[in-house]
Structure formats: structure tokens, C-alpha cells
Scaffold this motif. Structure first.
Motif, PDB file in Angstrom:
ATOM      1  N   PRO A  13      -9.842  -4.060  14.613  1.00 27.66           N
ATOM      2  CA  PRO A  13      -9.448  -3.848  13.215  1.00 27.66           C
ATOM      3  C   PRO A  13      -8.099  -3.165  13.074  1.00 27.66           C
ATOM      4  O   PRO A  13      -7.606  -2.492  13.981  1.00 27.66           O
ATOM      5  N   VAL A  14      -7.523  -3.333  11.883  1.00 26.48           N
ATOM      6  CA  VAL A  14      -6.294  -2.615  11.553  1.00 26.48           C
ATOM      7  C   VAL A  14      -6.615  -1.136  11.390  1.00 26.48           C
ATOM      8  O   VAL A  14      -7.723  -0.768  10.975  1.00 26.48           O
ATOM      9  N   VAL A 100      -7.221  -0.487   5.089  1.00 24.68           N
ATOM     10  CA  VAL A 100      -6.896   0.871   5.544  1.00 24.68           C
ATOM     11  C   VAL A 100      -7.289   1.896   4.493  1.00 24.68           C
ATOM     12  O   VAL A 100      -7.907   2.930   4.804  1.00 24.68           O
ATOM     13  N   VAL A 101      -6.939   1.655   3.236  1.00 22.84           N
ATOM     14  CA  VAL A 101      -7.294   2.597   2.176  1.00 22.84           C
ATOM     15  C   VAL A 101      -8.812   2.748   2.093  1.00 22.84           C
ATOM     16  O   VAL A 101      -9.336   3.872   2.034  1.00 22.84           O
ATOM     17  N   ALA A 102      -9.530   1.641   2.100  1.00 23.39           N
ATOM     18  CA  ALA A 102     -10.986   1.701   1.999  1.00 23.39           C
ATOM     19  C   ALA A 102     -11.591   2.452   3.178  1.00 23.39           C
ATOM     20  O   ALA A 102     -12.514   3.266   3.009  1.00 23.39           O
ATOM     21  N   GLU A 103     -11.068   2.205   4.385  1.00 19.96           N
ATOM     22  CA  GLU A 103     -11.615   2.869   5.578  1.00 19.96           C
ATOM     23  C   GLU A 103     -11.363   4.365   5.552  1.00 19.96           C
ATOM     24  O   GLU A 103     -12.236   5.164   5.889  1.00 19.96           O
ATOM     25  N   GLN A 104     -10.164   4.774   5.142  1.00 18.43           N
ATOM     26  CA  GLN A 104      -9.850   6.202   5.085  1.00 18.43           C
ATOM     27  C   GLN A 104     -10.711   6.912   4.041  1.00 18.43           C
ATOM     28  O   GLN A 104     -11.200   8.017   4.277  1.00 18.43           O
ATOM     29  N   LEU A 105     -10.898   6.295   2.875  1.00 13.32           N
ATOM     30  CA  LEU A 105     -11.728   6.902   1.836  1.00 13.32           C
ATOM     31  C   LEU A 105     -13.173   7.043   2.298  1.00 13.32           C
ATOM     32  O   LEU A 105     -13.829   8.058   2.046  1.00 13.32           O
ATOM     33  N   GLY A 110     -16.141   9.990   2.177  1.00 10.11           N
ATOM     34  CA  GLY A 110     -17.456   9.443   1.843  1.00 10.11           C
ATOM     35  C   GLY A 110     -17.457   8.608   0.578  1.00 10.11           C
ATOM     36  O   GLY A 110     -18.483   8.487  -0.099  1.00 10.11           O
ATOM     37  N   LEU A 111     -16.300   7.997   0.250  1.00  9.04           N
ATOM     38  CA  LEU A 111     -16.153   7.228  -0.983  1.00  9.04           C
ATOM     39  C   LEU A 111     -16.067   5.738  -0.678  1.00  9.04           C
ATOM     40  O   LEU A 111     -15.425   5.331   0.298  1.00  9.04           O
ATOM     41  N   THR A 112     -16.705   4.924  -1.515  1.00  6.18           N
ATOM     42  CA  THR A 112     -16.610   3.478  -1.404  1.00  6.18           C
ATOM     43  C   THR A 112     -15.604   2.971  -2.420  1.00  6.18           C
ATOM     44  O   THR A 112     -15.715   3.278  -3.614  1.00  6.18           O
ATOM     45  N   TRP A 113     -14.608   2.226  -1.940  1.00  9.66           N
ATOM     46  CA  TRP A 113     -13.575   1.676  -2.824  1.00  9.66           C
ATOM     47  C   TRP A 113     -13.490   0.180  -2.581  1.00  9.66           C
ATOM     48  O   TRP A 113     -13.313  -0.274  -1.448  1.00  9.66           O
ATOM     49  N   ASP A 114     -13.619  -0.593  -3.663  1.00  5.60           N
ATOM     50  CA  ASP A 114     -13.563  -2.044  -3.541  1.00  5.60           C
ATOM     51  C   ASP A 114     -12.409  -2.630  -4.338  1.00  5.60           C
ATOM     52  O   ASP A 114     -12.457  -3.775  -4.799  1.00  5.60           O
ATOM     53  N   GLY A 115     -11.337  -1.844  -4.507  1.00 10.84           N
ATOM     54  CA  GLY A 115     -10.176  -2.307  -5.246  1.00 10.84           C
ATOM     55  C   GLY A 115      -9.288  -3.217  -4.423  1.00 10.84           C
ATOM     56  O   GLY A 115      -9.620  -3.612  -3.295  1.00 10.84           O
ATOM     57  N   VAL A 116      -8.152  -3.562  -5.013  1.00 11.13           N
ATOM     58  CA  VAL A 116      -7.172  -4.418  -4.345  1.00 11.13           C
ATOM     59  C   VAL A 116      -5.846  -3.673  -4.291  1.00 11.13           C
ATOM     60  O   VAL A 116      -5.639  -2.682  -5.000  1.00 11.13           O
ATOM     61  N   VAL A 117      -4.956  -4.150  -3.447  1.00  4.18           N
ATOM     62  CA  VAL A 117      -3.586  -3.644  -3.418  1.00  4.18           C
ATOM     63  C   VAL A 117      -2.759  -4.521  -4.349  1.00  4.18           C
ATOM     64  O   VAL A 117      -2.627  -5.731  -4.126  1.00  4.18           O
ATOM     65  N   GLU A 118      -2.217  -3.921  -5.382  1.00  2.00           N
ATOM     66  CA  GLU A 118      -1.522  -4.668  -6.422  1.00  2.00           C
ATOM     67  C   GLU A 118      -0.082  -4.958  -6.009  1.00  2.00           C
ATOM     68  O   GLU A 118       0.654  -4.040  -5.636  1.00  2.00           O
ATOM     69  N   PRO A 119       0.343  -6.221  -6.095  1.00  2.00           N
ATOM     70  CA  PRO A 119       1.761  -6.515  -5.839  1.00  2.00           C
ATOM     71  C   PRO A 119       2.622  -5.965  -6.961  1.00  2.00           C
ATOM     72  O   PRO A 119       2.166  -5.814  -8.099  1.00  2.00           O
TER      73      PRO A 119
END
Length: 391
Positions: A13-14, A100-105, A110-119
Motif C-alpha cells: 500500500p501507499v 493516505v488521509v483515511a489511513e492516518q485518521l 480512530g476516525l473513519t473518513w470516506d471523503g474524496v480529494v477535491e481537484p
């Protein structure tokens, strides 16, 4: 086979930092210039750590979807360290950053984030960088008159190709002759200013949130031309400030977020450790009068200082913090949480530091309400996030 070459290795994984995680004979290797799922040969570049090595993918045996030919001839193993992802198409770059953002959170907060990276914008990921730092190329006889950028984790300078740096804004792509050490260039609107050698350091005028800001050439301002607008809009949308409210702008720089809050009718106190930036912030918001003040000093120390000794009020409605890459830290988080704001906007350029500080804020009774991530650094692993928290 050379002792510094290992493989074939299957890439995992990245990870945060512009590399992927691979394992070879029980050893963790952080590998640049690759993608998850690829099979590569790795040149080991750093064996100094007991728990892991670092390396570059120098031969791709089985490429992954999303791999492209880098647009820059000095983007690759052993070359310029500025761009981590030129070998990756833009959509895949953003997906890697999202992971990366989701994994760090998840790991640190202990946070779940299902967002996107906005261009940001609809470009090709090139020509966006309005602040550049170039270095002179030296050989054993001294300066050569040639210009370059540093290699990854090194002081070694890689010479620019004839048409210059691909991610630099066009006026900065090919610099004038660089003095003995370095030359800093800034493109702001129609201005192009160089500092170093025979070019004296100065200031430039940047425009954002319907204002002009004076910024030191070597001072902090976002490198992507659209970043100040995008981030200020995200902060205001998240905080929804109301006229008459009070706000703190922590790590305020030259006053970008203070200005945005003031223009919404707030009374703002900004805190910044860099004294020249504070002086510029005062100049930039001179029209605000007593409704905006700026304090020079370390944020955590100013938060601890009583108001009667030049510190901050015991209560405020809103807080914006935009700390350096290392994050705010536990002491500053404790100090700002004590003011019990109704909302906090955290602007972060490092997802690991953001996640750690969100964990501290959770212990202080604040809950993450939203998090937006913006691709303000195409071709690199860097990403900017805006988190909104409520008690």
C-alpha cells in the motif's frame, strides 16, 4: 546482481510521505517511484535504520493501472526530489492521497473518513507553483553557472532541463542565473520577484478574499495560486461566522483567515510566531481598527498567558488554526480547547499531524463534523485538509 539491488518485489500500500510499503525477506522497504500492486526491482538508497530501509523502484516488471511517463525528464529515481507522483496519472494521484488521509485518521485518531480529494481547477497538474527555490549546481571547482533543484533527502543539486521545472508557474520555470547558493522566485499576479545574490529580498502583493496582502518574498503564502481562495472559502463555509462573533486566528501568518473573518463581521485576534509576518498582518488589516489585533509569540505560550498580560480572552466563539507541518501539539490544543469555541477550523498540510491533533481535540470534548481534502500540490504527495470540529 549488485548488492544495492533487490527483487523482484511486490509493492504494497501507499504510505504517508510519497512512497509505498514493500517487504523483502522480512524487511520493510519504503519505496519511491512505484505504485501499489506493481512488481519492481528496488535500488536500496538508505540502510541506516534497523527497522526499515528506503529505496527507489528502478525497474518496473509489472506496472499498475495509473502509471504514466513522467512529463519531466528529471523526475525519477536518483533525480529531483520535488515531485513524488509524476509517474502517476492525476486521478490515481488523488486516490493515493485519499487513502493516505483515511489511513492516518483511522490509525492515529480512530476516525473513519470516506471523503474524496477535491481537484482544484481543471489543469494537467503542471505550472501551478508560484513560489520556487532554486540552487546553484557546483562541481569540484566551485560554481558552474548552472541551475537546479535538490534530490530527495539530499543536498545534491540536479540540473534543470532546458525548459525548466514543469510544476513551476511559467514566469518561474526558467530562473535567471543563480548566485552562489540559492535564488527564491515568486510570481504574484503580474509580478515576478527574485531574491538572492544581486536580487534583494522584498515583498509582493497577493490578492485573496477581496483584499490585497503584502507578503515577504521568503515568507509563507500558499504556493498554489488558487489555494488562499479555496481554503478561506472552506473555512468560512465550515464555521458559518456571524456578525458580532469573536474569533482567534492561530498561526495567522500575514492575516488571510483573520481578514476573511473580519469581513464577515467578526472581531479577530491573530497569533503568529514570526514577528515580520505579524508586522505585515497589521499593515494588511490596518483598516480594521480595534476589531482586529495581532499578537507576536508562540501560540501555545500566548494561549497560556493571561489576557491582562497580553494574552487571549478566556472565551471565543470561533477558532481557526493553520499550524506548520509539525502540527499544533497537545499544549496548544489544550489551551485553545479551554476557550470552548462553538466551532474550530483546522487547516492542515500534513495528515499525520492533523490526525494526532484531532485525537487530542477528541479528548478535550470536540467532535469532527466535516473534513475536506484539496489537491493543491499536484505531482507531489502533499495535500491540504480543512477539518471542522464542534464541542
Amino acid at each position: 546482481m549488485p548488492t544495492d539491488l533487490v527483487g523482484p518485489v511486490d509493492v504494497g500500500p501507499v504510505a504517508h510521505g510519497g512512497h509505498c510499503v514493500a517487504r523483502h525477506e522480512g524487511r520493510v522497504i519504503f519505496v519511491r517511484h512505484t505504485l501499489p500492486g506493481e512488481r519492481v526491482m528496488i535500488e536500496i538508497t538508505d540502510r541506516s535504520h534497523d527497522r526499515f530501509w528506503r529505496g527507489d523502484a528502478v525497474q518496473v516488471i509489472e506496472p499498475a493501472a495509473g502509471r504514466v511517463t513522467p512529463p519531466c525528464p528529471i523526475a525519477g529515481p536518483g533525480l529531483c526530489g520535488g515531485c513524488d507522483f509524476q509517474h502517476v496519472d492525476l486521478a490515481t494521484q488523488r486516490d493515493l492521497k485519499r487513502r493516505v488521509v483515511a489511513e492516518q485518521l483511522e490509525r492515529l485518531a480512530g476516525l473513519t473518513w470516506d471523503g474524496v480529494v477535491e481537484p482544484v481547477g481543471d489543469g494537467d497538474g503542471l505550472g501551478w507553483r508560484t513560489r520556487m527555490r532554486y540552487h546553484a549546481v557546483h562541481d569540484q571547482h566551485g560554481g558552474t553557472g548552472r541551475v537546479g533543484l535538490r534530490a530527495h533527502r539530499s543536498d545534491r543539486v540536479i540540473e534543470l532541463p532546458p525548459d525548466g521545472c514543469r510544476i513551476a508557474a511559467p514566469p518561474l520555470r526558467v530562473p535567471p542565473p543563480v548566485p552562489e547558493d540559492e535564488l527564491v522566485g515568486v510570481a504574484a499576479g503580474d509580478q515576478v520577484v527574485w531574491a538572492g545574490g544581486d536580487h534583494p529580498a522584498g515583498t509582493v502583493r497577493e490578492r485573496a478574499v477581496s483584499r490585497e496582502f503584502t507578503v515577504a518574498v521568503g515568507g509563507f503564502w500558499q504556493a498554489h495560486a488558487a489555494a488562499p481562495r479555496v481554503l478561506a472559502d472552506a473555512v468560512l463555509d465550515g464555521l458559518a461566522p456571524e456578525a458580532g462573533e469573536t474569533a482567534f486566528d492561530l498561526y495567522c501568518g500575514v492575516g488571510l483567515f483573520a481578514a476573511a473573518l473580519y469581513d464577515r463581521g467578526c472581531a479577530v485576534t491573530g497569533v503568529e510566531g514570526n514577528k515580520p509576518a505579524v508586522e505585515l498582518a497589521r499593515r494588511n488589516l490596518a483598516d480594521a481598527g480595534s476589531r482586529v489585533r495581532f499578537v507576536a509569540g508562540s501560540v501555545d505560550r500566548v494561549l497560556d498567558r493571561p489576557a491582562r498580560r497580553g494574552g487571549l480572552a478566556d472565551r471565543t466563539d470561533l477558532i481557526v488554526l493553520d499550524p506548520p507541518r509539525t502540527g499544533a501539539g497537545r499544549k496548544a490544543i489544550t489551551g485553545l480547547a479551554r476557550r470552548r469555541p462553538r466551532a474550530i477550523a483546522y487547516v492542515a498540510c500534513d495528515p499525520a499531524a492533523l490526525a494526532r491533533d484531532l485525537g487530542y481535540l477528541a479528548k478535550e470534548g470536540f467532535q469532527l463534523k466535516s473534513l475536506r481534502a484539496f489537491d493543491l500540490f499536484p505531482m507531489t504527495h502533499h495535500i491540504e485538509c480543512v477539518a471542522i470540529l464542534h464541542p
